[in-house]
Scaffold this motif. Structure first.
Motif, PDB file in Angstrom:
ATOM      1  N   ALA B 170       0.851  -1.200   0.000  1.00 26.89           N
ATOM      2  CA  ALA B 170       0.000   0.000   0.000  1.00 26.89           C
ATOM      3  C   ALA B 170       0.877   1.236   0.000  1.00 26.89           C
ATOM      4  CB  ALA B 170      -0.915  -0.001   1.206  1.00 26.89           C
ATOM      5  N   GLU B 171       0.411   2.295  -0.653  1.00 26.88           N
ATOM      6  CA  GLU B 171       1.214   3.513  -0.674  1.00 26.88           C
ATOM      7  C   GLU B 171       1.226   4.163   0.699  1.00 26.88           C
ATOM      8  OE1 GLU B 171       1.178   5.701  -4.224  1.00 26.88           O
ATOM      9  OE2 GLU B 171       2.184   7.425  -3.338  1.00 26.88           O
ATOM     10  N   THR B 172       0.113   4.097   1.407  1.00 27.88           N
ATOM     11  CA  THR B 172       0.137   4.509   2.812  1.00 27.88           C
ATOM     12  C   THR B 172      -0.762   3.578   3.602  1.00 27.88           C
ATOM     13  OG1 THR B 172      -0.251   6.281   4.415  1.00 27.88           O
ATOM     14  CG2 THR B 172      -1.766   6.165   2.570  1.00 27.88           C
ATOM     15  N   ILE B 173      -0.344   3.273   4.834  1.00 36.08           N
ATOM     16  CA  ILE B 173      -1.234   2.502   5.706  1.00 36.08           C
ATOM     17  C   ILE B 173      -1.640   3.382   6.882  1.00 36.08           C
ATOM     18  CG2 ILE B 173      -0.281   0.242   5.098  1.00 36.08           C
ATOM     19  CD1 ILE B 173       1.123   0.387   7.920  1.00 36.08           C
ATOM     20  N   TYR B 174      -1.348   4.679   6.756  1.00 36.99           N
ATOM     21  CA  TYR B 174      -1.632   5.566   7.879  1.00 36.99           C
ATOM     22  C   TYR B 174      -3.084   6.012   7.925  1.00 36.99           C
ATOM     23  CZ  TYR B 174       3.374   5.413   8.513  1.00 36.99           C
ATOM     24  OH  TYR B 174       4.655   4.974   8.722  1.00 36.99           O
ATOM     25  N   TYR B 175      -3.812   5.761   6.851  1.00 37.17           N
ATOM     26  CA  TYR B 175      -5.263   5.905   6.903  1.00 37.17           C
ATOM     27  C   TYR B 175      -5.870   4.629   6.361  1.00 37.17           C
ATOM     28  CZ  TYR B 175      -4.735  10.980   7.349  1.00 37.17           C
ATOM     29  OH  TYR B 175      -4.415  12.235   7.764  1.00 37.17           O
ATOM     30  N   ILE B 176      -6.953   4.170   6.982  1.00 38.90           N
ATOM     31  CA  ILE B 176      -7.709   3.072   6.393  1.00 38.90           C
ATOM     32  C   ILE B 176      -9.099   3.599   6.055  1.00 38.90           C
ATOM     33  CG2 ILE B 176      -6.411   1.291   7.620  1.00 38.90           C
ATOM     34  CD1 ILE B 176      -8.785   1.019   9.498  1.00 38.90           C
ATOM     35  N   TYR B 177      -9.672   3.022   5.008  1.00 38.23           N
ATOM     36  CA  TYR B 177     -10.959   3.489   4.499  1.00 38.23           C
ATOM     37  C   TYR B 177     -11.982   2.391   4.724  1.00 38.23           C
ATOM     38  CZ  TYR B 177      -7.880   7.012   2.901  1.00 38.23           C
ATOM     39  OH  TYR B 177      -6.936   8.010   2.902  1.00 38.23           O
ATOM     40  N   ILE B 178     -13.143   2.772   5.218  1.00 37.01           N
ATOM     41  CA  ILE B 178     -14.099   1.787   5.710  1.00 37.01           C
ATOM     42  C   ILE B 178     -15.374   1.837   4.874  1.00 37.01           C
ATOM     43  CG2 ILE B 178     -15.425   1.089   7.745  1.00 37.01           C
ATOM     44  CD1 ILE B 178     -12.951   2.737   9.204  1.00 37.01           C
ATOM     45  N   LEU B 179     -15.765   0.661   4.371  1.00 38.11           N
ATOM     46  CA  LEU B 179     -16.909   0.550   3.476  1.00 38.11           C
ATOM     47  C   LEU B 179     -18.056  -0.161   4.174  1.00 38.11           C
ATOM     48  CD1 LEU B 179     -15.008  -0.740   0.277  1.00 38.11           C
ATOM     49  CD2 LEU B 179     -15.303   1.633   1.071  1.00 38.11           C
ATOM     50  N   ASP B 180     -19.303   0.150   3.768  1.00 36.84           N
ATOM     51  CA  ASP B 180     -20.450  -0.616   4.273  1.00 36.84           C
ATOM     52  C   ASP B 180     -20.715  -1.778   3.317  1.00 36.84           C
ATOM     53  OD1 ASP B 180     -21.705   0.389   2.073  1.00 36.84           O
ATOM     54  OD2 ASP B 180     -23.023   1.753   3.174  1.00 36.84           O
ATOM     55  N   HIS B 181     -21.820  -2.486   3.523  1.00 37.78           N
ATOM     56  CA  HIS B 181     -22.043  -3.679   2.704  1.00 37.78           C
ATOM     57  C   HIS B 181     -22.459  -3.348   1.277  1.00 37.78           C
ATOM     58  CE1 HIS B 181     -25.798  -2.710   4.679  1.00 37.78           C
ATOM     59  NE2 HIS B 181     -26.404  -3.240   3.640  1.00 37.78           N
ATOM     60  N   HIS B 182     -22.752  -2.051   0.993  1.00 37.74           N
ATOM     61  CA  HIS B 182     -22.945  -1.647  -0.414  1.00 37.74           C
ATOM     62  C   HIS B 182     -21.621  -1.222  -1.040  1.00 37.74           C
ATOM     63  CE1 HIS B 182     -27.217  -1.717   0.104  1.00 37.74           C
ATOM     64  NE2 HIS B 182     -27.166  -0.820   1.085  1.00 37.74           N
ATOM     65  N   ASP B 183     -20.541  -1.379  -0.291  1.00 38.02           N
ATOM     66  CA  ASP B 183     -19.229  -0.894  -0.728  1.00 38.02           C
ATOM     67  C   ASP B 183     -19.185   0.626  -0.871  1.00 38.02           C
ATOM     68  OD1 ASP B 183     -17.905  -3.246  -0.651  1.00 38.02           O
ATOM     69  OD2 ASP B 183     -18.106  -3.694  -2.785  1.00 38.02           O
TER      70      ASP B 183
END
Lengths: 457, 457
Positions: B170-183
């Protein structure tokens, strides 16, 4: 962005409602859920009574988180700090990242600075005093001391445990700095690498010991270059005995890059870019006039020079027709050469050998552009005036004037830089006004020699 | 920095030694311990046979790490890629961060792009093709798809476990992005916040759901502004249905800010800043001439205008003495006003109401600076020439010429911006050449009216 903005406006009116109703609880929840920058944008829309209510609702550290994102040169800041309770303001300043707090204090009167620092625990006050001591445009002036350091024998598990404690107060926890038992900086590790370690790995085993540092006295432009090259998120700052004294984080570097670009741009335009949107026309005029008047005086020298050739002009008033063509075009060429030189000097230092090489290059570039432009103007004037001798005079003058302007455009900033001045101060208007002078001199000298051939009596 | 540089030079000669001796093992150890940027600096100092040896020593992914730090517009890149084995080069491109790989491919011929992509696994090739599809100066053009996403019901412990796997790619792991079940993107969390969670906390409980996003079509300048304001290290990029399609990281934003500043600066100077240090004088001249010739033609109009007043000049050749003073000073004022307007337009959009307000402000600023400068020149000329009527004529002309130049300096960029053009294209030289024209017109008109009073027969 428009959707983001609309959502923000909705939230702001909601927050104003809570504030008016005195609904402290709802206000806190909505407000504290926002990004710090949005909090500060909201804060700056409030009037004084609303702000006073806000101070009663928020703790100093909550105010500090938000205050961190206000531009330190915002002219409203001194007034905002004064309307707060002294103790509240000091606590808030102390809870801010220390580089931001120092930047804010930088813009206050010495008396006020002492009042705020007087309320802080001695250690914190001394730390801020230390930061205030550095030149604003050096690594020391932009660094923070809110970084995380460990000793090399500590283990990964210990480090992560400690990091969790620092996560609230450190400006970044994405790099840790590792010291030996002399407290010398011996390694750096990113959090990315740290979380990959086994619990019992010691930091010294896995740290990166090829450390890129900047000196505390380094120019901020030099610091920015390190970030450009290495793509770091933070860089350690060391003093002359190589002891770690702080770190510079990437958000401050973005400000530096903007600052430097602004300075170069202002220089080229001959106008101080601290002219803000709120400046009225009189204030704006007062900031622009010093340059204009200085350049006016320089251009008066050009006028006396033309005056010197008054007899020539009286005999051949056609010469007057092309004064502005020659001065204008040479000025444009000089500005181009200046811009190229200033940009180059912004990214690299130039030694004596390269200095000469560049001058020769600009000399040739100037001559080539001058030759092409000169031939163009020869044809234009020759055909228009049915007078190719006049065309030749103007073409030759153009060629020589452009060559000289090109040379001046690169020589002057390089000379300034080699004497330690900021080359960006050699502005475009200065170069073009100076080049007016040399162009006129060249033009009339050449015209004087050939006059008898182009005047059709 | 000097010490850093010296150490680097030592290391480079050591590395060259190993390369010459064919000491693969020592070379790899020393080389791979260096920062990627230093690796690429070393690589770019090698000649072709040395580079060929390097390719045999390093794996494609090791080359890729280093290639990530080479400027994508480096003119050597196409040649470097061609000298590599096709398979090796494709693997390397595939191992680079995809935004960087796309930037490199952007500068190649279509045929070469297809050759490289043809060697990659179909998914990776399609991913890169997708990135190539976006305009280079938009969020899509600078984003990477190498980010880390999770579903909202995952726990902190699961997330950290997975992050360790992604840390390499990953280019950065300092932020993660969180998806719901609709993505759909429903939250963001920093690694800083993530490591503070308890193992069993689910991401949805603690994530930040006040997400600042940029649209995939947003201008890069707009993206940069989000980083300036919010001080993020990365920002999520969404498409029109609000699906996460990539992230922009802060290192790319620094490049964007440099680009934008360069563009503004070039505009002001009337010179294309893609003139590199390696350009010889002829190439440099060929890049500067188009502007110069265009402006020369414009200045020929000024010449015909002065020509129109030849009779006036023949009678009062003293008028010629002050042509360059008036045109020069008005040009300087116009450049100042232009620079202020362009900088303002770079950071905010201006609606019709503000447009008028700004014009009125510039009109007053122009008149005030014109008045002060005009009085100054009145006194200078009056005293010098013992002719205050002449001084008055020149002072009045100066005042009017500056007012008009100021107005043009802000009106033209604002007009361009409102028609969707980049206002920075309205260059300083263009404004000052244009203002020569209006200044001359104003000067001779005023002089014509008052001539009988200032000519001392």
């Amino acid at each position: 962005m428009d959707e983001n903005e609309k959502r923000l406006q909705d939230k702001f009116s909601q927050l104003k409602g809570y504030l008016d109703e005195g609904d402290k609880k709802r206000f806190r929840k909505t407000y504290l859920d926002m990004h710090f920058y949005d909090q500060s944008t909201f804060y700056l829309t409030l009037n004084k009574p609303e702000r006073m209510t806000l101070y009663s609702i928020l703790e100093p550290d909550e105010m500090g988180d938000m205050f961190d994102t206000i531009e330190d040169d915002d002219p409203k800041i001194p007034e905002l700090l004064k309307e707060m309770d002294l103790n509240y303001a000091s606590k808030m300043l102390n809870d801010m990242y220390d580089d931001n707090a120092a930047d804010v204090l930088e813009h206050l009167d010495k008396v006020d600075v002492d009042r705020f620092l007087g309320q802080m625990p001695r250690n914190d006050a001394n730390n801020l005093r230390g930061l205030l001591h550095y030149d604003t445009e050096t690594a020391g002036g932009i660094m923070t001391t809110d970084y995380v350091e460990f000793h090399e024998e500590e283990t990964a598990a210990e480090a992560i445990r400690a990091l969790k404690k620092f996560a609230k107060t450190a400006e970044t926890i994405y790099y840790i700095y590792i010291l030996d038992h002399h407290d010398d900086l011996v390694g750096v590790m990113s959090l990315r690498d740290l979380i990959l370690l086994e619990d019992n790995d010691t930091l010294s085993e896995k740290m990166n010991s090829d450390i890129i540092t900047v000196n505390v006295d380094a120019e901020q432009a030099e610091v920015a270059q390190v970030f450009r090259d290495y793509e770091f998120l933070a860089v350690p700052v060391v003093d002359h005995s190589n002891k770690l004294v702080g770190i510079v984080t990437v958000d401050d570097v973005i400000e530096v890059i903007d600052d430097e670009a602004q300075q170069d741009y202002s220089g080229l335009a001959g106008v101080s870019m601290d002219e803000t949107n709120n400046d009225g026309p009189f204030k704006a005029a007062s900031k622009r006039l010093p340059w204009l008047i200085t350049l006016l005086l320089l251009s008066m020298i050009t006028a006396t020079l033309i005056n010197h050739y008054e007899n020539l002009l009286a005999e051949a008033s056609i010469l007057a027709v092309f004064i502005s063509t020659i001065t204008g075009t040479a000025g444009n060429a000089g500005t181009q050469s200046l811009a190229v030189a200033v940009r180059r000097l912004a990214v690299e230092e130039i030694n004596r050998h390269e200095f000469l090489k560049l001058l020769v290059k600009e000399l040739i570039t100037g001559f080539v552009t001058g030759l092409v432009t000169g031939v163009a103007v020869l044809l234009l004037v020759g055909i228009w005036k049915h007078n190719f001798v006049l065309g030749m005079v103007i073409g030759m003058a153009m060629c020589a004037a452009i060559t000289v302007a090109n040379l001046a455009g690169s020589f002057i900033p390089m000379l300034m830089s080699s004497f330690g001045f900021d080359p960006a101060v050699a502005s475009g208007p200065f170069i073009s006004t100076l080049s007016d002078l040399t162009s006129v001199l060249i033009y009339f000298s050449i015209a004087g020699v050939f006059m008898q051939y182009f005047i059709k009596v």
